[in-house]
Design an enzyme around this catalytic site. Structure first.
Site, PDB file in Angstrom:
ATOM      1  N   SER A 141      32.248  44.962  47.916  1.00  0.00           N
ATOM      2  CA  SER A 141      33.004  46.232  47.848  1.00  0.00           C
ATOM      3  C   SER A 141      31.669  47.107  48.099  1.00  0.00           C
ATOM      4  O   SER A 141      30.460  46.678  47.685  1.00  0.00           O
ATOM      5  CB  SER A 141      32.788  46.339  46.024  1.00  0.00           C
ATOM      6  OG  SER A 141      32.966  47.736  45.149  1.00  0.00           O
ATOM      7  N   TYR A 154      29.773  41.792  38.076  1.00  0.00           N
ATOM      8  CA  TYR A 154      31.124  42.538  39.053  1.00  0.00           C
ATOM      9  C   TYR A 154      29.754  43.028  40.700  1.00  0.00           C
ATOM     10  O   TYR A 154      29.569  42.064  42.283  1.00  0.00           O
ATOM     11  CB  TYR A 154      31.436  43.448  39.320  1.00  0.00           C
ATOM     12  CG  TYR A 154      32.839  43.378  40.381  1.00  0.00           C
ATOM     13  CD1 TYR A 154      33.945  42.923  40.167  1.00  0.00           C
ATOM     14  CD2 TYR A 154      32.946  44.792  40.972  1.00  0.00           C
ATOM     15  CE1 TYR A 154      33.994  43.379  41.571  1.00  0.00           C
ATOM     16  CE2 TYR A 154      33.143  44.893  42.042  1.00  0.00           C
ATOM     17  CZ  TYR A 154      34.306  43.828  42.500  1.00  0.00           C
ATOM     18  OH  TYR A 154      35.343  44.246  43.370  1.00  0.00           O
TER      19      TYR A 154
HETATM   20  P1  NDP Z   1      44.239  42.192  44.063  1.00  0.00           P
HETATM   21  O1  NDP Z   1      44.292  41.816  42.931  1.00  0.00           O
HETATM   22  O2  NDP Z   1      45.475  42.446  44.221  1.00  0.00           O
HETATM   23  O3  NDP Z   1      43.788  41.084  44.970  1.00  0.00           O
HETATM   24  C1  NDP Z   1      43.312  39.993  44.181  1.00  0.00           C
HETATM   25  C2  NDP Z   1      43.839  38.246  45.072  1.00  0.00           C
HETATM   26  O4  NDP Z   1      42.515  37.583  44.501  1.00  0.00           O
HETATM   27  C3  NDP Z   1      45.326  37.957  44.495  1.00  0.00           C
HETATM   28  O5  NDP Z   1      45.620  37.165  46.040  1.00  0.00           O
HETATM   29  C4  NDP Z   1      44.554  36.971  43.401  1.00  0.00           C
HETATM   30  O6  NDP Z   1      45.958  36.252  44.030  1.00  0.00           O
HETATM   31  C5  NDP Z   1      43.099  36.740  44.733  1.00  0.00           C
HETATM   32  N1  NDP Z   1      42.573  35.386  43.092  1.00  0.00           N
HETATM   33  C6  NDP Z   1      42.211  36.025  42.495  1.00  0.00           C
HETATM   34  N2  NDP Z   1      41.288  35.100  42.114  1.00  0.00           N
HETATM   35  C7  NDP Z   1      41.617  33.683  42.696  1.00  0.00           C
HETATM   36  C8  NDP Z   1      41.387  32.168  42.183  1.00  0.00           C
HETATM   37  N3  NDP Z   1      41.052  31.867  41.886  1.00  0.00           N
HETATM   38  N4  NDP Z   1      41.389  31.781  43.636  1.00  0.00           N
HETATM   39  C9  NDP Z   1      42.769  32.031  44.587  1.00  0.00           C
HETATM   40  N5  NDP Z   1      43.072  33.857  44.380  1.00  0.00           N
HETATM   41  C10 NDP Z   1      42.350  33.909  43.851  1.00  0.00           C
HETATM   42  O7  NDP Z   1      42.944  42.865  44.352  1.00  0.00           O
HETATM   43  P2  NDP Z   1      42.020  43.047  45.120  1.00  0.00           P
HETATM   44  O8  NDP Z   1      43.172  43.131  47.002  1.00  0.00           O
HETATM   45  O9  NDP Z   1      41.489  44.938  45.909  1.00  0.00           O
HETATM   46  O10 NDP Z   1      41.398  42.822  45.918  1.00  0.00           O
HETATM   47  C11 NDP Z   1      40.931  41.980  47.311  1.00  0.00           C
HETATM   48  C12 NDP Z   1      39.048  42.031  46.922  1.00  0.00           C
HETATM   49  O11 NDP Z   1      39.020  43.281  47.477  1.00  0.00           O
HETATM   50  C13 NDP Z   1      38.500  41.581  45.802  1.00  0.00           C
HETATM   51  O12 NDP Z   1      37.799  40.496  46.024  1.00  0.00           O
HETATM   52  C14 NDP Z   1      37.828  42.583  44.871  1.00  0.00           C
HETATM   53  O13 NDP Z   1      36.902  42.537  44.680  1.00  0.00           O
HETATM   54  C15 NDP Z   1      38.321  43.369  46.488  1.00  0.00           C
HETATM   55  N6  NDP Z   1      38.169  45.192  46.820  1.00  0.00           N
HETATM   56  C16 NDP Z   1      38.265  45.488  45.819  1.00  0.00           C
HETATM   57  C17 NDP Z   1      38.689  47.179  45.513  1.00  0.00           C
HETATM   58  C18 NDP Z   1      39.202  48.221  45.350  1.00  0.00           C
HETATM   59  O14 NDP Z   1      39.316  48.989  45.021  1.00  0.00           O
HETATM   60  N7  NDP Z   1      41.042  47.577  45.272  1.00  0.00           N
HETATM   61  C19 NDP Z   1      37.267  47.438  45.800  1.00  0.00           C
HETATM   62  C20 NDP Z   1      36.002  46.847  46.220  1.00  0.00           C
HETATM   63  C21 NDP Z   1      36.475  45.800  46.435  1.00  0.00           C
HETATM   64  P3  NDP Z   1      46.622  34.965  43.083  1.00  0.00           P
HETATM   65  O15 NDP Z   1      45.637  35.676  40.939  1.00  0.00           O
HETATM   66  O16 NDP Z   1      47.740  34.332  42.770  1.00  0.00           O
HETATM   67  O17 NDP Z   1      45.516  33.783  42.554  1.00  0.00           O
END
Ligand code: NDP
Length: 247
Positions: A141, A154
């Site tokens: 991030s 975070y």
């Molecule tokens: P979303 O919430 O849309 O996606 C997060 C994903 O992580 C979901 O598919 C969720 O699926 C999965 N997840 C969460 N916990 C678990 C777990 N214990 N095991 C397996 N899967 C898990 O958000 P983003 O697409 O934005 O997030 C993706 C990545 O991008 C993250 O690492 C986030 O920190 C990073 N990021 C995002 C930014 C933003 O502005 N959106 C900026 C910078 C970084 P499920 O709940 O089905 O398990």
């Protein structure tokens, strides 16, 4: 070897950046293996990819559980006969000031955002080392390259995975195992990530900010596609992805 025909494991593939990236890579001919906790959402992503002529499978996976991540990687090998890339993307972002002491959420972030990535690394490392190639892409991030008030823990997890990717790159070069690593530093991307914020003030502020500047997850998917598309001897290893409007 380009994206086409590569076998790619993606965690956090049920929504947001993971879902969008899975669809783009599959459109370009990759065989994608999707993990997350929500089966219904994963099934919908697989259905969309297959309807579009692509190849995808999923397995319900909690990245905090090493055995489940290993099974996801095993599924890639069983279904598609190999493994080229893991995209460690699963993450949560329950931001809050440290003084609020949301210690349960601190631990969840460490378990998912940091240990979850380590579980992915541990699952693929024996395969990549033996075959002397492989690519590990991790969603850090902008909070992994600079500090933000409210993102103490975070950011700590995201700084940590950035360090991890760079060290794997260096050690692989020293050991001659040709494992490439990529750290992604997205800024505000419109996904479901803000749903993980429980602190009311933090949530209100972040919602307002993302509404002003947020961009679509395809911005990140395009970068992942570019990184995978590079020749085997080229390691493009760090990308910041900002909305034009974000200072
Ligand atoms: P979303 O919430 O849309 O996606 C997060 C994903 O992580 C979901 O598919 C969720 O699926 C999965 N997840 C969460 N916990 C678990 C777990 N214990 N095991 C397996 N899967 C898990 O958000 P983003 O697409 O934005 O997030 C993706 C990545 O991008 C993250 O690492 C986030 O920190 C990073 N990021 C995002 C930014 C933003 O502005 N959106 C900026 C910078 C970084 P499920 O709940 O089905 O398990």
């Amino acid at each position: 070897m380009t994206v086409k025909d590569k076998v790619i494991v993606i965690t956090g593939a049920s929504s947001g950046i993971g879902e969008t990236t899975a669809k783009l890579l599959a459109k370009h001919g990759a065989k994608v293996v999707l993990g997350a906790r929500r089966a219904t959402r994963l099934q919908a992503v697989v259905d969309d990819i297959q309807a579009d002529g692509g190849q995808a499978v999923y397995q319900v996976t909690d990245v905090t559980k090493p055995a489940e991540v290993q099974q996801l990687v095993q599924l890639a090998q069983d279904k598609f006969g190999g493994l080229d890339v893991i995209f460690n993307n699963a993450g949560i972002m329950p931001t809050s000031p440290i003084s609020a002491l949301h210690t349960d959420e601190w631990n969840q972030m460490i378990d998912i955002n940091l240990k979850g990535v380590l579980n992915g690394v541990a699952a693929v490392m024996p395969i990549f080392t033996a075959q002397k190639h492989g690519q590990i892409i991790t969603t850090s991030s902008v909070a992994g390259i600079k500090s933000f008030a409210g993102a103490g823990v975070y950011g700590a997890t995201k700084f940590a995975v950035r360090n991890l990717m760079e060290v794997i790159r260096m050690e692989s070069a020293q050991e001659g195992t040709n494992i490439r690593t990529v750290s992604l530093y997205p800024a505000a991307i419109n996904t479901e990530l803000l749903h993980t914020i429980t602190d009311k003030t933090a949530k209100r502020d972040m919602d307002a900010f993302y509404q002003q500047v947020g961009i679509e997850p395809s911005a990140v998917a395009n970068v992942v596609n570019f990184a995978i598309d590079q020749p085997e001897d080229v390691n493009v290893n760090e990308f910041t992805i900002y909305p034009t409007k974000q200072a």
